[in-house]
Design a protein around this motif. Structure first.
Motif, PDB file in Angstrom:
ATOM      1  N   GLN A  54       9.176 -43.068 -59.747  1.00 39.02           N
ATOM      2  CA  GLN A  54      10.194 -42.065 -59.429  1.00 39.02           C
ATOM      3  C   GLN A  54      10.647 -42.115 -57.972  1.00 39.02           C
ATOM      4  OE1 GLN A  54       7.640 -38.984 -60.855  1.00 39.02           O
ATOM      5  NE2 GLN A  54       8.446 -39.075 -62.941  1.00 39.02           N
ATOM      6  N   GLY A  55      10.135 -43.080 -57.206  1.00 47.23           N
ATOM      7  CA  GLY A  55      10.607 -43.248 -55.843  1.00 47.23           C
ATOM      8  C   GLY A  55       9.595 -42.945 -54.767  1.00 47.23           C
ATOM      9  N   GLY A  56       8.398 -42.506 -55.132  1.00 46.49           N
ATOM     10  CA  GLY A  56       7.376 -42.210 -54.151  1.00 46.49           C
ATOM     11  C   GLY A  56       7.675 -40.933 -53.379  1.00 46.49           C
ATOM     12  N   PRO A  57       6.838 -40.613 -52.399  1.00 44.65           N
ATOM     13  CA  PRO A  57       7.085 -39.417 -51.584  1.00 44.65           C
ATOM     14  C   PRO A  57       8.470 -39.488 -50.934  1.00 44.65           C
ATOM     15  CG  PRO A  57       4.878 -40.257 -51.180  1.00 44.65           C
ATOM     16  CD  PRO A  57       5.581 -41.287 -52.014  1.00 44.65           C
ATOM     17  N   MET A  58       9.095 -38.340 -50.775  1.00 39.21           N
ATOM     18  CA  MET A  58      10.422 -38.288 -50.163  1.00 39.21           C
ATOM     19  C   MET A  58      10.359 -38.697 -48.697  1.00 39.21           C
ATOM     20  SD  MET A  58      12.235 -34.812 -51.507  1.00 39.21           S
ATOM     21  CE  MET A  58      12.900 -34.730 -53.178  1.00 39.21           C
TER      22      MET A  58
END
Length: 194
Positions: free
Chosen positions: A138-142
């Motif tokens: 899902q893209g990892g930490p923001m």
């Protein structure tokens, strides 16, 4: 159940449709966890209720993963490295019938995980191995910029509460009421007009 049936769902039939999804598809494994999809949604709703959440957030907790029943990818898409974007699929479906107080926490619950991993150093340690794997897809930490933008949402607090309910709703052997228990609550949240 034919997922194409969702296009024929109306305000009058949506709660029956949701209940049928839980019955017909809810016994699927919850993405590598030791519980089923239905058990997870019901546990999250119970936790939300225990925190005296408004009905809209209890509904969001119950339905936050409904997109897993509705997306066009296979049941093992995560194992194949595919992000199904279930949060958007579910929120888009629910938005036909429910207000933003229900749909936006659903839409935001994945990004809420990414946000919490970015702004709360200890949050990552709470994630199950399956949740860590989905975080990667899902893209990892923001990034700092993503987190700053996400924090401006008017639905931030509800999304973060839902995320915490989700982490608490992954326990084996927890008794919950059946999905029918939430019929009246869901019916009361249906918008009266489109």
């Amino acid at each position: 159940m034919d997922k194409l049936d969702q296009n024929a769902v109306t305000r009058e039939t949506v709660v029956d449709y949701i209940i049928s999804l839980f019955h017909e598809m809810g016994d699927r494994s919850y993405l590598g966890e030791a519980i089923s999809q239905a058990e997870h949604g019901l546990q999250c709703a119970v936790v939300a209720d225990q925190f005296n959440s408004p009905d809209s957030l209890v509904a969001a907790a119950l339905l936050h993963d409904i997109g897993h029943f509705l997306h066009d990818f296979g049941d093992d898409c995560m194992a194949e490295g595919i992000d199904s974007r279930h949060e958007d699929v579910g929120a888009d479906f629910l938005a036909r019938f429910f207000a933003e107080e229900v749909t936006e926490p659903v839409r935001m619950h994945v990004d809420a995980k990414r946000y919490l991993c970015a702004v709360e150093p200890d949050y990552f340690e709470l994630l199950s191995p399956a949740s860590v794997e989905s975080l990667r897809l899902q893209g990892g930490p923001m990034s700092a910029q993503e987190a700053e933008a996400f924090a401006k949402s008017p639905h931030l607090e509800q999304a973060l509460q839902l995320r915490r309910f989700e982490e608490a709703g992954k326990n084996v052997g927890v008794e919950t009421p059946p999905v029918e228990h939430y019929r009246v609550l869901l019916e009361g949240l249906i918008r009266k007009s489109q």
